[in-house]
Write a protein that holds these residues in place. Structure first.
Motif, PDB file in Angstrom:
ATOM      1  N   GLU A  13       2.214   0.395 -27.609  1.00 39.16           N
ATOM      2  CA  GLU A  13       1.730  -0.639 -26.691  1.00 39.16           C
ATOM      3  C   GLU A  13       0.838  -0.053 -25.594  1.00 39.16           C
ATOM      4  N   THR A  14       1.084   1.211 -25.235  1.00 44.64           N
ATOM      5  CA  THR A  14       0.227   1.881 -24.257  1.00 44.64           C
ATOM      6  C   THR A  14      -1.114   2.227 -24.890  1.00 44.64           C
ATOM      7  N   ALA A  52       3.131   5.717 -26.601  1.00 47.19           N
ATOM      8  CA  ALA A  52       3.742   4.471 -27.083  1.00 47.19           C
ATOM      9  C   ALA A  52       2.660   3.561 -27.655  1.00 47.19           C
ATOM     10  N   ILE A  98       8.345   9.894 -25.066  1.00 38.71           N
ATOM     11  CA  ILE A  98       7.392   8.788 -25.131  1.00 38.71           C
ATOM     12  C   ILE A  98       6.550   8.747 -23.849  1.00 38.71           C
ATOM     13  N   ARG A 147       4.668   6.174 -21.867  1.00 37.58           N
ATOM     14  CA  ARG A 147       4.619   4.710 -21.826  1.00 37.58           C
ATOM     15  C   ARG A 147       4.137   4.258 -20.444  1.00 37.58           C
ATOM     16  N   ASP A 184      12.475   7.663 -21.311  1.00 32.55           N
ATOM     17  CA  ASP A 184      11.258   7.987 -22.058  1.00 32.55           C
ATOM     18  C   ASP A 184      11.038   9.491 -22.158  1.00 32.55           C
TER      19      ASP A 184
END
Length: 409
Positions: free
Chosen positions: A155-156, A153, A120, A122, A115
């Motif tokens: 989803e985060t 990210a 990213i 995350r 990452d």
């Protein structure tokens, strides 16, 4: 007993950045063993020790379980049986969940190095959503590493949005929130912090007064960016680029809050927004228990920033009132911070970032002239008490009129 360097020290070394603070995790040890080796215990919440030689923090590997609301609502369990991987999984981001031993052998069970390479931010595990403070922390990391191309990210960001909607943010103490906010505002790109909070809905919860500025138009002639929220981010960006202190950055963030109260039918004008915004600035100051110097400057900048922009047009009497309001005779630094906040406001406009701001030197000159009016001659004339104050005011007004005439000649 095994000792590992963890968290930010590992992350920043891999990024090629300077390593300032080093945290250590101790696996396979008990509190008694640490004390025997001379480590000094600190904190009541979980077993953390200071090294007898370096003073650096060493924490026993631990797990945690959600037991209540907010940042402090956790039960910790530390024992020699807790593994390094179990300790790392409770951390917020994968890039902070790496460890290395004394030979720099990396332990990276949650792919933090990958990452880092992909830029990213995350979360490590679903447990991320148990700690509302992590919303602020991730937004702060976004501000810190934005220049390197890091993004959050999706989803985060979604977990941060869920946290923002859950009511958990309201459980954060003012002190913990301010610690994260103040650190974030001192990053190189603090506007990214505010934007990230807005992206996940946290700004609306934490600072609804700032969130309300987005979508509110201003006159295009003065504000080519039009949107009041975008302008606020730009002013904050300018303050960071010019390496201004926290007091100035906080004032820049809050200076235009009154525009969020303007009725739509009056847009894009914002008559008396300076005065209207004071109650909102005061509310935000109190909500986060900001330090007094930050509170005072934010209120003064909110009230008087348009005076700063119109400095060259102000009557000498108005100029004197402005100087008195800032107590420039005993608090010269506060007036200097006001001046630079006004300049950041003027530059925080699309296409006008490099504009000159002659008002700054004009105001500095006015303050110098007023401060140089001597008290002794008035004392020698017999002025005392309130009469001395009035006489001093008359002399300062006279000096400012001369200054104004000379400057405009």
């Amino acid at each position: 007993m095994q000792i590992y360097k963890v968290g930010g020290a590992v992350r920043d070394r891999l990024l090629g950045l300077p390593v300032t603070d080093i945290d250590w995790v101790v696996v396979g040890a008990t509190t008694e063993e640490m004390l025997t080796k001379g480590f000094r215990p600190v904190g009541a919440d979980f077993p953390v020790f200071l090294h007898p030689g370096t003073g650096e923090e060493y924490a026993l590997a631990r797990t945690e379980r959600k037991s209540g609301r907010g940042y402090g609502g956790f039960t910790f369990h530390a024992s020699p049986e807790v593994t390094l991987e179990e300790d790392l999984i409770r951390r917020d981001l994968t890039i902070n969940a790496m460890a290395e031993d004394g030979q720099q052998n990396l332990t990276d069970p949650y792919h933090g190095q990958r990452d880092l390479e992909n830029r990213i931010l995350r979360h490590v595990s679903p447990a991320f959503a148990e700690d509302p403070l992590r919303v602020l922390r991730v937004a702060r990391f976004a501000a810190r590493y934005a220049a390197l191309g890091f993004t959050v990210a999706p989803e985060t960001l979604e977990l941060m949005r869920q946290l923002s909607e859950s009511g958990e943010l309201e459980a954060l103490t003012a002190e913990r929130s301010w610690k994260e906010i103040s650190r974030a505002l001192m990053e190189d790109q603090p506007h990214v912090f505010i934007q990230t909070l807005r992206d996940c809905g946290a700004l609306k919860v934490l600072m609804p007064e700032v969130d309300a500025l987005f979508g509110v138009p201003q006159p295009e002639a003065h504000h080519p960016e039009i949107d009041s929220g975008i302008h606020t981010l730009s002013v904050l960006e300018q303050a960071a680029q010019h390496q201004q202190p926290l007091t100035v950055r906080w004032a820049c963030l809050l200076h235009d809050l009154g525009k969020g109260l303007t009725p739509e039918e009056e847009w894009p004008r914002h008559i008396a927004h300076e005065h209207k915004g004071l109650k909102l600035i005061k509310a935000v100051n109190e909500r986060f228990k900001a330090p007094k110097d930050c509170q005072d400057l934010a209120l003064l900048v909110g009230q008087y920033h348009t005076h700063g922009h119109r400095a060259l047009e102000l009557k000498a009497s108005t100029l004197l009132e402005l100087l008195q309001s800032f107590d420039v005779y005993r608090r010269p630094q506060r007036f200097e911070e006001f001046i630079v906040a006004c300049e950041m406001d003027a530059r925080g406009r699309k296409g006008l970032e490099q504009r000159s701001y002659p008002q700054a030197d004009y105001l500095r000159g006015a303050a110098k002239v007023a401060r140089e009016v001597a008290v002794q001659p008035l004392l020698e004339k017999g002025f005392r008490g309130p009469e001395l104050g009035e006489a001093l005011k008359r002399e300062r007004l006279k000096a400012l009129k001369t200054y104004k005439d000379t400057a405009s000649a």
